[in-house]
Motif scaffolding. Sequence first.
Motif, PDB file in Angstrom:
ATOM      1  N   LEU A 124     -55.015 -26.528   4.798  1.00  0.00           N
ATOM      2  CA  LEU A 124     -56.117 -25.551   4.875  1.00  0.00           C
ATOM      3  C   LEU A 124     -56.380 -25.037   6.286  1.00  0.00           C
ATOM      4  O   LEU A 124     -57.083 -24.039   6.464  1.00  0.00           O
ATOM      5  CB  LEU A 124     -57.411 -26.179   4.334  1.00  0.00           C
ATOM      6  N   TYR A 125     -55.823 -25.732   7.301  1.00  0.00           N
ATOM      7  CA  TYR A 125     -56.131 -25.362   8.685  1.00  0.00           C
ATOM      8  C   TYR A 125     -55.741 -23.907   8.947  1.00  0.00           C
ATOM      9  O   TYR A 125     -54.635 -23.479   8.615  1.00  0.00           O
ATOM     10  CB  TYR A 125     -55.406 -26.251   9.697  1.00  0.00           C
ATOM     11  N   GLY A 126     -56.657 -23.167   9.550  1.00  0.00           N
ATOM     12  CA  GLY A 126     -56.362 -21.782   9.916  1.00  0.00           C
ATOM     13  C   GLY A 126     -56.715 -20.785   8.831  1.00  0.00           C
ATOM     14  O   GLY A 126     -56.863 -19.596   9.105  1.00  0.00           O
ATOM     15  N   LYS A 127     -56.895 -21.264   7.597  1.00  0.00           N
ATOM     16  CA  LYS A 127     -57.275 -20.355   6.509  1.00  0.00           C
ATOM     17  C   LYS A 127     -58.673 -19.790   6.795  1.00  0.00           C
ATOM     18  O   LYS A 127     -59.539 -20.511   7.283  1.00  0.00           O
ATOM     19  CB  LYS A 127     -57.279 -21.136   5.190  1.00  0.00           C
ATOM     20  N   GLU A 128     -58.877 -18.510   6.509  1.00  0.00           N
ATOM     21  CA  GLU A 128     -60.163 -17.899   6.842  1.00  0.00           C
ATOM     22  C   GLU A 128     -61.072 -17.749   5.638  1.00  0.00           C
ATOM     23  O   GLU A 128     -60.669 -17.222   4.604  1.00  0.00           O
ATOM     24  CB  GLU A 128     -59.933 -16.520   7.469  1.00  0.00           C
ATOM     25  N   ILE A 129     -62.296 -18.218   5.783  1.00  0.00           N
ATOM     26  CA  ILE A 129     -63.326 -18.011   4.763  1.00  0.00           C
ATOM     27  C   ILE A 129     -64.481 -17.311   5.462  1.00  0.00           C
ATOM     28  O   ILE A 129     -65.089 -17.871   6.374  1.00  0.00           O
ATOM     29  CB  ILE A 129     -63.860 -19.357   4.189  1.00  0.00           C
ATOM     30  N   LYS A 130     -64.765 -16.101   5.037  1.00  0.00           N
ATOM     31  CA  LYS A 130     -65.888 -15.343   5.649  1.00  0.00           C
ATOM     32  C   LYS A 130     -65.863 -15.397   7.188  1.00  0.00           C
ATOM     33  O   LYS A 130     -66.808 -15.845   7.834  1.00  0.00           O
ATOM     34  CB  LYS A 130     -67.232 -15.895   5.187  1.00  0.00           C
ATOM     35  N   ASP A 131     -64.777 -14.996   7.773  1.00  0.00           N
ATOM     36  CA  ASP A 131     -64.645 -14.925   9.239  1.00  0.00           C
ATOM     37  C   ASP A 131     -64.608 -16.287   9.936  1.00  0.00           C
ATOM     38  O   ASP A 131     -64.666 -16.355  11.152  1.00  0.00           O
ATOM     39  CB  ASP A 131     -65.778 -14.099   9.888  1.00  0.00           C
ATOM     40  N   MET A 132     -64.567 -17.364   9.158  1.00  0.00           N
ATOM     41  CA  MET A 132     -64.478 -18.682   9.801  1.00  0.00           C
ATOM     42  C   MET A 132     -63.121 -19.284   9.503  1.00  0.00           C
ATOM     43  O   MET A 132     -62.702 -19.332   8.342  1.00  0.00           O
ATOM     44  CB  MET A 132     -65.536 -19.634   9.230  1.00  0.00           C
ATOM     45  N   LYS A 133     -62.464 -19.761  10.551  1.00  0.00           N
ATOM     46  CA  LYS A 133     -61.193 -20.455  10.336  1.00  0.00           C
ATOM     47  C   LYS A 133     -61.482 -21.917  10.020  1.00  0.00           C
ATOM     48  O   LYS A 133     -62.314 -22.536  10.680  1.00  0.00           O
ATOM     49  CB  LYS A 133     -60.347 -20.373  11.616  1.00  0.00           C
ATOM     50  N   ILE A 134     -60.805 -22.442   9.031  1.00  0.00           N
ATOM     51  CA  ILE A 134     -60.989 -23.864   8.722  1.00  0.00           C
ATOM     52  C   ILE A 134     -60.300 -24.678   9.819  1.00  0.00           C
ATOM     53  O   ILE A 134     -59.139 -24.420  10.158  1.00  0.00           O
ATOM     54  CB  ILE A 134     -60.397 -24.205   7.332  1.00  0.00           C
ATOM     55  N   MET A 135     -61.051 -25.632  10.381  1.00  0.00           N
ATOM     56  CA  MET A 135     -60.542 -26.412  11.524  1.00  0.00           C
ATOM     57  C   MET A 135     -60.337 -27.869  11.127  1.00  0.00           C
ATOM     58  O   MET A 135     -60.991 -28.364  10.195  1.00  0.00           O
ATOM     59  CB  MET A 135     -61.552 -26.338  12.683  1.00  0.00           C
ATOM     60  N   PRO A 136     -59.458 -28.553  11.870  1.00  0.00           N
ATOM     61  CA  PRO A 136     -59.265 -29.986  11.598  1.00  0.00           C
ATOM     62  C   PRO A 136     -60.469 -30.809  12.047  1.00  0.00           C
ATOM     63  O   PRO A 136     -61.173 -30.423  12.998  1.00  0.00           O
ATOM     64  CB  PRO A 136     -58.028 -30.347  12.427  1.00  0.00           C
ATOM     65  N   MET A 137     -60.664 -31.931  11.404  1.00  0.00           N
ATOM     66  CA  MET A 137     -61.817 -32.786  11.704  1.00  0.00           C
ATOM     67  C   MET A 137     -61.840 -33.257  13.158  1.00  0.00           C
ATOM     68  O   MET A 137     -62.909 -33.530  13.698  1.00  0.00           O
ATOM     69  CB  MET A 137     -61.821 -34.003  10.763  1.00  0.00           C
ATOM     70  N   GLU A 138     -60.671 -33.343  13.767  1.00  0.00           N
ATOM     71  CA  GLU A 138     -60.611 -33.818  15.160  1.00  0.00           C
ATOM     72  C   GLU A 138     -61.389 -32.882  16.095  1.00  0.00           C
ATOM     73  O   GLU A 138     -61.808 -33.287  17.176  1.00  0.00           O
ATOM     74  CB  GLU A 138     -59.151 -33.888  15.661  1.00  0.00           C
ATOM     75  N   GLU A 139     -61.568 -31.631  15.669  1.00  0.00           N
ATOM     76  CA  GLU A 139     -62.252 -30.663  16.549  1.00  0.00           C
ATOM     77  C   GLU A 139     -63.760 -30.601  16.300  1.00  0.00           C
ATOM     78  O   GLU A 139     -64.470 -29.847  16.956  1.00  0.00           O
ATOM     79  CB  GLU A 139     -61.641 -29.266  16.349  1.00  0.00           C
ATOM     80  N   MET A 140     -64.216 -31.392  15.337  1.00  0.00           N
ATOM     81  CA  MET A 140     -65.617 -31.268  14.905  1.00  0.00           C
ATOM     82  C   MET A 140     -66.620 -31.589  16.020  1.00  0.00           C
ATOM     83  O   MET A 140     -67.543 -30.806  16.276  1.00  0.00           O
ATOM     84  CB  MET A 140     -65.868 -32.187  13.716  1.00  0.00           C
ATOM     85  N   GLU A 141     -66.434 -32.723  16.688  1.00  0.00           N
ATOM     86  CA  GLU A 141     -67.418 -33.162  17.686  1.00  0.00           C
ATOM     87  C   GLU A 141     -67.604 -32.122  18.785  1.00  0.00           C
ATOM     88  O   GLU A 141     -68.727 -31.750  19.133  1.00  0.00           O
ATOM     89  CB  GLU A 141     -67.030 -34.505  18.307  1.00  0.00           C
TER      90      GLU A 141
END
Length: 226
Positions: free
Chosen positions: A133-150
């Motif tokens: 799913l990484y990089g897929k766009e939903i409403k102008d948001m790219k889905i990011m990996p959990m490692e980038e969350m913090e």
Amino acid sequence: MEVYLYDGEEGHVENKEISQAVVSRLPRYFRYLGELKDEGIERISSQELSDIMHVTASQIRQDFNNFGGFGQQGYGYKVEYLYEEIGKLLGLDRTHNLIIIGAGNLGQALANYMNFERRGFLFRGMFDNNPALYGKEIKDMKIMPMEEMESFVKENQIDIAVLTIPKNSAVAVAERLVSCGIRGIWNFAHVDLNVPKGIQVENVHLSDSLMKLAYNINQFGQENAL
Ligand code: NAI
């Protein structure tokens, strides 16, 4: 919910704890008042509001008295004023930055629902642990990996996280969210989260609502059946 009320004495402000039952009724008042405002209605009595909302007038007055009564004078409340004041209590006079954890069916459906934005709830990012799913766009948001969350939470002043992941990982993810400074969790995972005091959790279980409907059909539906 804590509110600070001026009780008439100079320099004296009362700190009052409002019950969650009252808080849970505020969004409904807000919704009805918004409709009345849109219809151009300027004033409304507690009795009229009671008739529309099917809540007793005394319940309405009691609820409003928790917040100083909202200045009912003469004939009823001023609709626009009441709408704005309740909106402020609900934090709708400011924006909230949100992230969604779990970019599956539910996460994507919430991200695509436009009305949250109208109320100032802005979805800033989506996270998932599925590399497909990484990089897929939903409403102008790219889905990011959990490692980038913090780092994303800190850099974008995120205050609310929406948890739309399975229950087996929700507790651990909630702990991570708390440690990076999230203030509230809108929890759709079917598990209770044990968070420190000061972090707010709102659990949503759509199936509870459906089961309540089924109960009412079973208990009361027969009486009115043709
Ligand atoms: P889904 O399977 O379409 O989506 C779940 C997503 O979460 C997937 O993309 C998956 O890769 C991701 N995920 C799983 N573990 C993760 C982790 N540790 N970190 C980050 N991402 C992770 O499922 P759906 O239909 O979107 O439902 C999501 C969850 O919400 C389910 O557990 C379901 O039981 C629950 N749910 C709750 C409802 C409610 O009213 N509370 C209503 C519908 C679903």
